[in-house]
Design an enzyme around this catalytic site. Structure first.
Site, PDB file in Angstrom:
ATOM      1  CG  ASP A   1      33.398  -8.336  13.923  1.00  0.00           C
ATOM      2  OD1 ASP A   1      33.707  -9.028  12.936  1.00  0.00           O
ATOM      3  OD2 ASP A   1      33.482  -8.740  15.101  1.00  0.00           O
TER       4      ASP A   1
HETATM    5  N1  URA Z   1      37.881  -9.890  16.700  1.00  0.00           N
HETATM    6  C1  URA Z   1      36.551  -9.668  16.691  1.00  0.00           C
HETATM    7  O1  URA Z   1      35.796 -10.318  17.386  1.00  0.00           O
HETATM    8  N2  URA Z   1      36.099  -8.699  15.895  1.00  0.00           N
HETATM    9  C2  URA Z   1      36.887  -7.909  15.126  1.00  0.00           C
HETATM   10  O2  URA Z   1      36.400  -7.027  14.429  1.00  0.00           O
HETATM   11  C3  URA Z   1      38.276  -8.159  15.152  1.00  0.00           C
HETATM   12  C4  URA Z   1      38.761  -9.163  15.946  1.00  0.00           C
END
Ligand code: URA
Length: 242
Positions: free
Chosen positions: A103
């Site tokens: 993310d």
């Molecule tokens: N899980 C999440 O919620 N975000 C990420 O970036 C990676 C794994």
């Protein structure tokens, strides 16, 4: 064997049109001879290619480990935001991409390469490659949460359930803001954040520490990267998935 103009364009010397012009201008040498034909076949292993006297070595595969900073998107290009590929300023190839997505606000380990076969093996849902995350979570993380994650939690809705596989939750510090380490073998959308939501908790900070045999290098600050070592490339390309 590849065409001279493709060789130079692949190595980021310029666009196909730009390198053709450089060749016409007599700025390109192959084995110390000026060459003027863009379609000359080059042996990437043996021929010595230079532009304006600078030797251009051909690289087929590139592998970088990036400590992704927050605020950067896991994409190859983006109209608004800086991408993880933009951060690899030393890259030679133009076809690099991140292996999987973190993310925008997540930090940590991201492999950047142009090795599509490797990416496929690491990302395939069938291969169940372990990913290790460190997180700070609002609320006290409990042994009950450990047990829920071990069994798998529903990160979908009551109507449309989406269960996770077993994950290993380690509580590093249980407090108003807890610290945890979580190992999961899937990569569902926002998985870690949704797993904590499923136990009524909120992830405040998330960092990936490992993916398969690759571990985040503690010397890399967020935004920094380095090439994989020969040993890391060997480990990751031969990675024996479950
Ligand atoms: N899980 C999440 O919620 N975000 C990420 O970036 C990676 C794994």
């Amino acid at each position: 064997m590849i065409r001279l103009d493709k060789y130079l364009a692949d190595m980021g010397v310029g666009t196909r049109q730009e390198v053709k012009k450089q060749i016409r201008q007599g700025r390109v040498c192959v084995n110390d001879n000026v060459v003027k034909s863009a379609d000359l076949k080059i042996n990437e292993e043996l021929d010595l290619v230079s532009v304006d006297g600078n030797v251009i070595t051909y690289t087929t595969m590139e592998y970088y480990i990036l400590n992704k900073p927050g605020g950067v998107v896991s994409a190859t290009e983006d109209a608004h935001d800086q991408t993880v590929v933009d951060l690899i300023t030393d890259k030679k190839r133009k076809d690099l991409f991140p292996v999987g997505r973190l993310d925008k606000d997540t930090e940590g380990l991201l492999l950047i390469t142009n090795d599509g076969a490797l990416a496929h093996r690491l990302l395939s849902p069938k291969k169940h490659v372990d990913k290790i995350y460190y997180a700070r979570v609002r609320g006290k993380v409990t042994e009950e949460d450990v047990e829920s994650f071990r069994k798998g939690v529903n990160i979908g809705t009551a109507e449309c359930e989406e269960w996770t596989r077993s994950g290993t939750l380690q509580i590093l510090n249980s407090a108003d803001v807890s610290e945890i380490r979580l190992t999961i073998s899937e990569g569902k959308y926002h998985q870690v954040k949704r797993m904590f939501q499923a136990v009524q908790k909120e992830v405040l900070y998330l960092k990936r520490e490992a993916m398969g045999p690759l571990y985040l290098d503690p010397d890399l600050q967020p935004g920094e990267y380095r090439s994989l070592t020969k040993e890391e490339i060997e480990n990751v390309t031969k990675w024996n998935v479950k």
